[in-house]
Design a protein around this motif. Structure first.
Motif, PDB file in Angstrom:
ATOM      1  N   LYS A 134       0.833  -1.206   0.000  1.00  0.00           N
ATOM      2  CA  LYS A 134       0.000   0.000   0.000  1.00  0.00           C
ATOM      3  C   LYS A 134       0.866   1.254   0.000  1.00  0.00           C
ATOM      4  O   LYS A 134       0.610   2.201  -0.760  1.00  0.00           O
ATOM      5  N   THR A 137       2.556   1.660  -3.479  1.00  0.00           N
ATOM      6  CA  THR A 137       1.638   2.153  -4.520  1.00  0.00           C
ATOM      7  C   THR A 137       1.316   3.622  -4.293  1.00  0.00           C
ATOM      8  O   THR A 137       1.299   4.418  -5.240  1.00  0.00           O
ATOM      9  N   SER A 383      -3.465   1.465  -8.674  1.00  0.00           N
ATOM     10  CA  SER A 383      -4.277   0.318  -8.258  1.00  0.00           C
ATOM     11  C   SER A 383      -4.258  -0.773  -9.315  1.00  0.00           C
ATOM     12  O   SER A 383      -4.194  -1.972  -9.004  1.00  0.00           O
ATOM     13  N   VAL A 388      -3.992  -3.163  -5.326  1.00  0.00           N
ATOM     14  CA  VAL A 388      -4.516  -2.597  -4.086  1.00  0.00           C
ATOM     15  C   VAL A 388      -5.824  -1.874  -4.390  1.00  0.00           C
ATOM     16  O   VAL A 388      -5.913  -1.133  -5.368  1.00  0.00           O
ATOM     17  N   SER A 392      -8.396   1.214   0.004  1.00  0.00           N
ATOM     18  CA  SER A 392      -7.169   1.083   0.798  1.00  0.00           C
ATOM     19  C   SER A 392      -6.123   2.102   0.372  1.00  0.00           C
ATOM     20  O   SER A 392      -5.413   2.692   1.202  1.00  0.00           O
ATOM     21  N   LEU A 393      -6.044   2.319  -0.927  1.00  0.00           N
ATOM     22  CA  LEU A 393      -5.053   3.252  -1.452  1.00  0.00           C
ATOM     23  C   LEU A 393      -5.384   4.691  -1.043  1.00  0.00           C
ATOM     24  O   LEU A 393      -4.476   5.495  -0.785  1.00  0.00           O
ATOM     25  N   ALA A 396      -3.968   5.137   2.351  1.00  0.00           N
ATOM     26  CA  ALA A 396      -2.503   5.147   2.350  1.00  0.00           C
ATOM     27  C   ALA A 396      -1.943   6.435   1.758  1.00  0.00           C
ATOM     28  O   ALA A 396      -0.811   6.836   2.085  1.00  0.00           O
TER      29      ALA A 396
END
Length: 423
Positions: A134, A137, A383, A388, A392-393, A396
């Motif tokens: 995460k 990315t 992504s 990911v 979630s991204l 992060a």
């Protein structure tokens, strides 16, 4: 009422997930039909005349140059140079990735292209080095925003055309702000890596190794000097520089590095043509939209409204910054520049801001939109590479968002960063 139809229909189309270029065009069409004062020819003429511009020819050529260099082995060699310099420090792999994005930004002119070219190599490599996927990315997605801040930059071309500002000066003005943003991201990457225990490569720093990697990457490293040196030296215009970048990229990728074969060129041309078509549709429809705004005197009303909120220059400029951050969440950068420049640039000038400095401020502010949902183009590209989820991204990316906002404030209140190299 006309203004309500214009913005209301645009909001509705965007909520329906209609592509931004089509949504803007449809909103303009609905408004013209509602007003029954402006002929439909107005929309057609706007679509055609807006892209009939010599400076705008730089856009498809920079897109093509980015595609060629992304597949021609340039990004991999740029990373080796960066890694040889900072790879051994804490979080060196992450910092080297940021520096690679900065190098590639000086070639591609596009945020998503930078994420795709660098992320495809570096996200898997960072995960193999033990970095959280995460974080990896999010790091590449945030660093990819430098693609439109460090010159050459497609949004800078659009701003120069829309605001009647020198594109060459915009390119030069973007160098130091781009470095500031990159260093800000690197500082956070170091802090996070130290906190998580991400060590360096273990390979001791060596001038000999740096020299070796730099020599092997010399053809890639030479590209920004050709583009910016040629423009600032008066050898060619930004449009001609884009053509030079394409030719040089073909030479490096096909003949020198031999990682780009002639059989790959049809796909490269197809991909760049698709991106160019998307950009030019946005440019055409956004220009027509902007002309409708001017006919309705909306820019002057917004300017008067902002100036009546407060007489404090700092308050007004911070309100503009917040506006740019919000718009960046929902609207594509190029469309935002075309629509907002006629509105905000006169306000900036009235506050004493240089048009070049104000343009850099606008572009950096809107570039943050590359990492903010729901639009967040860089998030979607990242992504797609790592797998990911966007949810979630989005979590992060929050620390990187904060870092970029802080660097935006530095750029706003220290105009010398944008104007020093122009002289």
């Amino acid at each position: 009422m006309t203004s309500l139809i214009l913005f209301g229909s645009l909001t509705l189309f965007l909520l329906m997930s209609i592509p931004i270029g089509i949504a803007i065009g449809l909103a303009s069409l609905f408004t013209i039909l509602y007003s029954n004062v402006i002929p439909l020819d107005f929309l057609v003429q706007g679509l055609v005349t807006s892209v009939d511009s010599f400076p705008l020819m730089a856009v498809p050529f920079f897109i093509l140059a980015g595609e060629i260099m992304g597949r021609g082995g340039v990004s991999d060699r740029l990373f080796r140079v960066a890694n040889s310099i900072v790879g051994n420090v804490t979080g060196g792999f992450a910092i080297a990735t940021i520096f690679t994005c900065m190098f590639f930004a000086a070639i591609s002119g596009s945020g998503p292209a930078t994420v795709a070219a660098v992320g495809g190599i570096m996200i898997p490599a960072m995960v193999r080095q033990g970095y959280d996927i995460k974080f990896s990315t999010a790091l590449v997605a945030a660093s990819g925003s430098l693609g439109v801040i460090i010159p050459p930059s497609i949004p800078m071309v659009i701003y120069g055309v829309t605001g009647s500002v020198s594109i060459g000066n915009m390119f030069i003005a973007g160098i130091l702000p781009g470095i500031v943003v990159g260093l800000g991201l690197a500082v956070y990457a170091y802090y996070y890596s130290k906190k998580k225990g991400y060590s360096g490569t273990g390979i001791k720093f060596s001038l000999k190794n740096v020299g070796k990697e730099t020599w092997e990457a010399k053809w890639a490293l030479f590209i920004p000097f050709i583009i910016l040196g040629g423009i600032y030296g008066g050898i060619f215009t930004p449009t001609e520089a884009a053509v030079v970048a394409v030719i040089y990229g073909l030479f490096a990728g096909v003949i020198i590095y031999r990682e780009l074969g002639f059989r790959d060129l049809p796909q490269v041309l197809a991909d760049s043509a698709l991106t160019t078509a998307t950009v030019l549709i946005i440019v055409g429809s956004a220009t027509a939209f902007g002309r409708l705004l001017n006919l309705e005197q909306i820019p002057s009303r917004i300017a008067e409204g902002l100036l009546t909120i407060s007489e404090n220059k700092i308050v007004i400029i911070l309100l503009i910054a917040v506006l740019l951050l919000i718009v960046g969440c929902f609207m594509e950068t190029i469309a935002s520049i075309i629509i907002l420049t006629p509105i905000l640039l006169p306000i900036g000038i009235s506050l004493g801001y240089d048009p070049i400095h104000f343009g850099i401020f606008m572009i950096v502010g809107l570039a943050i939109g590359f990492i903010t949902p729901p639009l967040g183009v860089n998030l979607f590209v990242g992504s797609g590479i790592s797998g990911v989820s966007i949810e979630s991204l989005s979590k992060a990316i929050l620390p990187f968002f904060i870092v970029m906002v802080v660097t935006l404030l530095i750029i706003i209140f220290i105009p010398q960063l944008s104007l020093l190299l122009i002289g």
